[in-house]
Design a protein around this motif. Sequence first.
Motif, PDB file in Angstrom:
ATOM      1  N   UNK A  17     -41.674 -19.786 -34.607  1.00 44.89           N
ATOM      2  CA  UNK A  17     -41.551 -20.062 -36.038  1.00 44.89           C
ATOM      3  C   UNK A  17     -41.503 -18.743 -36.778  1.00 44.89           C
ATOM      4  N   UNK A  18     -40.859 -18.769 -37.928  1.00 43.03           N
ATOM      5  CA  UNK A  18     -40.708 -17.590 -38.759  1.00 43.03           C
ATOM      6  C   UNK A  18     -40.913 -17.999 -40.209  1.00 43.03           C
ATOM      7  N   UNK A  19     -41.602 -17.162 -40.957  1.00 45.41           N
ATOM      8  CA  UNK A  19     -41.796 -17.391 -42.388  1.00 45.41           C
ATOM      9  C   UNK A  19     -40.720 -16.627 -43.147  1.00 45.41           C
ATOM     10  N   UNK A  20     -39.965 -17.325 -43.971  1.00 46.49           N
ATOM     11  CA  UNK A  20     -38.922 -16.651 -44.743  1.00 46.49           C
ATOM     12  C   UNK A  20     -39.176 -16.713 -46.245  1.00 46.49           C
ATOM     13  N   UNK A  21     -40.215 -17.453 -46.671  1.00 47.40           N
ATOM     14  CA  UNK A  21     -40.605 -17.539 -48.074  1.00 47.40           C
ATOM     15  C   UNK A  21     -42.053 -18.007 -48.095  1.00 47.40           C
ATOM     16  N   UNK A  22     -42.663 -18.106 -49.258  1.00 41.26           N
ATOM     17  CA  UNK A  22     -44.067 -18.529 -49.325  1.00 41.26           C
ATOM     18  C   UNK A  22     -44.315 -19.789 -48.509  1.00 41.26           C
ATOM     19  N   UNK A  23     -43.516 -20.815 -48.714  1.00 45.15           N
ATOM     20  CA  UNK A  23     -43.638 -22.046 -47.925  1.00 45.15           C
ATOM     21  C   UNK A  23     -42.352 -22.303 -47.147  1.00 45.15           C
ATOM     22  N   UNK A  24     -41.572 -21.286 -46.911  1.00 43.44           N
ATOM     23  CA  UNK A  24     -40.334 -21.426 -46.154  1.00 43.44           C
ATOM     24  C   UNK A  24     -40.559 -21.100 -44.691  1.00 43.44           C
ATOM     25  N   UNK A  25     -40.215 -22.039 -43.827  1.00 41.90           N
ATOM     26  CA  UNK A  25     -40.381 -21.853 -42.390  1.00 41.90           C
ATOM     27  C   UNK A  25     -39.068 -22.187 -41.695  1.00 41.90           C
ATOM     28  N   UNK A  26     -38.863 -21.548 -40.569  1.00 43.77           N
ATOM     29  CA  UNK A  26     -37.720 -21.858 -39.716  1.00 43.77           C
ATOM     30  C   UNK A  26     -38.189 -21.742 -38.274  1.00 43.77           C
ATOM     31  N   UNK A  27     -37.588 -22.549 -37.404  1.00 43.09           N
ATOM     32  CA  UNK A  27     -37.883 -22.414 -35.982  1.00 43.09           C
ATOM     33  C   UNK A  27     -36.627 -21.937 -35.277  1.00 43.09           C
ATOM     34  N   UNK A  28     -36.871 -21.172 -34.221  1.00 46.04           N
ATOM     35  CA  UNK A  28     -35.783 -20.481 -33.540  1.00 46.04           C
ATOM     36  C   UNK A  28     -36.113 -20.392 -32.052  1.00 46.04           C
ATOM     37  N   UNK A  29     -35.091 -20.369 -31.249  1.00 43.76           N
ATOM     38  CA  UNK A  29     -35.249 -20.058 -29.828  1.00 43.76           C
ATOM     39  C   UNK A  29     -34.104 -19.117 -29.476  1.00 43.76           C
ATOM     40  N   UNK A  30     -34.127 -18.638 -28.252  1.00 46.49           N
ATOM     41  CA  UNK A  30     -33.110 -17.685 -27.824  1.00 46.49           C
ATOM     42  C   UNK A  30     -32.345 -18.276 -26.658  1.00 46.49           C
ATOM     43  N   UNK A  31     -31.031 -18.105 -26.687  1.00 44.75           N
ATOM     44  CA  UNK A  31     -30.185 -18.606 -25.620  1.00 44.75           C
ATOM     45  C   UNK A  31     -29.574 -17.471 -24.827  1.00 44.75           C
ATOM     46  N   UNK A  32     -28.707 -17.844 -23.905  1.00 40.16           N
ATOM     47  CA  UNK A  32     -28.019 -16.838 -23.100  1.00 40.16           C
ATOM     48  C   UNK A  32     -27.092 -16.013 -23.981  1.00 40.16           C
ATOM     49  N   UNK A  33     -27.007 -14.726 -23.675  1.00 43.26           N
ATOM     50  CA  UNK A  33     -26.154 -13.828 -24.441  1.00 43.26           C
ATOM     51  C   UNK A  33     -24.716 -14.341 -24.453  1.00 43.26           C
ATOM     52  N   UNK A  34     -24.090 -14.283 -25.605  1.00 45.76           N
ATOM     53  CA  UNK A  34     -22.666 -14.604 -25.737  1.00 45.76           C
ATOM     54  C   UNK A  34     -21.841 -13.329 -25.700  1.00 45.76           C
ATOM     55  N   UNK A  35     -22.470 -12.246 -26.159  1.00 49.88           N
ATOM     56  CA  UNK A  35     -21.878 -10.911 -26.115  1.00 49.88           C
ATOM     57  C   UNK A  35     -22.871 -10.044 -25.356  1.00 49.88           C
ATOM     58  N   UNK A  36     -22.405  -9.372 -24.340  1.00 48.81           N
ATOM     59  CA  UNK A  36     -23.300  -8.571 -23.496  1.00 48.81           C
ATOM     60  C   UNK A  36     -24.155  -7.621 -24.336  1.00 48.81           C
ATOM     61  N   UNK A  37     -25.454  -7.673 -24.093  1.00 42.62           N
ATOM     62  CA  UNK A  37     -26.387  -6.794 -24.788  1.00 42.62           C
ATOM     63  C   UNK A  37     -26.813  -7.251 -26.164  1.00 42.62           C
ATOM     64  N   UNK A  38     -26.303  -8.404 -26.601  1.00 45.01           N
ATOM     65  CA  UNK A  38     -26.652  -8.909 -27.935  1.00 45.01           C
ATOM     66  C   UNK A  38     -27.479 -10.195 -27.809  1.00 45.01           C
ATOM     67  N   UNK A  39     -28.515 -10.294 -28.595  1.00 46.97           N
ATOM     68  CA  UNK A  39     -29.378 -11.479 -28.601  1.00 46.97           C
ATOM     69  C   UNK A  39     -28.607 -12.673 -29.154  1.00 46.97           C
ATOM     70  N   UNK A  40     -28.810 -13.841 -28.537  1.00 46.73           N
ATOM     71  CA  UNK A  40     -28.230 -15.080 -29.061  1.00 46.73           C
ATOM     72  C   UNK A  40     -29.365 -15.917 -29.632  1.00 46.73           C
TER      73      UNK A  40
END
Length: 102
Positions: free
Chosen positions: A61-84
Amino acid sequence: MPTFETLPRFERDWKNLTRQQQAAFRKVIREYFVPDLAAPDWPFRQRLRVKGVTAHPGVFEMTWDNDGRATVSYGEERIAGQVHVIWRRIGTHAIFTPPPGP
């Protein structure tokens, strides 16, 4: 530059945000989240309060505002060396409340 994808639930949540909330989220992603991903070992700044979601290993989870939340996960790279990045949910803290029902 990381690559991104959004899950259908994120898309539905996004439509429920106000334009101001959407703008605030975009600003945080552009000014903080993406630069932090580029840093060695991804040391997210404390302002984002990135932490694992206990009940869902691999989801953060990530806080992007006082009560703003987002959830995120990471997948396989689509571009070598870059986070997806896979955006899962976005909204207020209420996104962590389980839906009603059995």
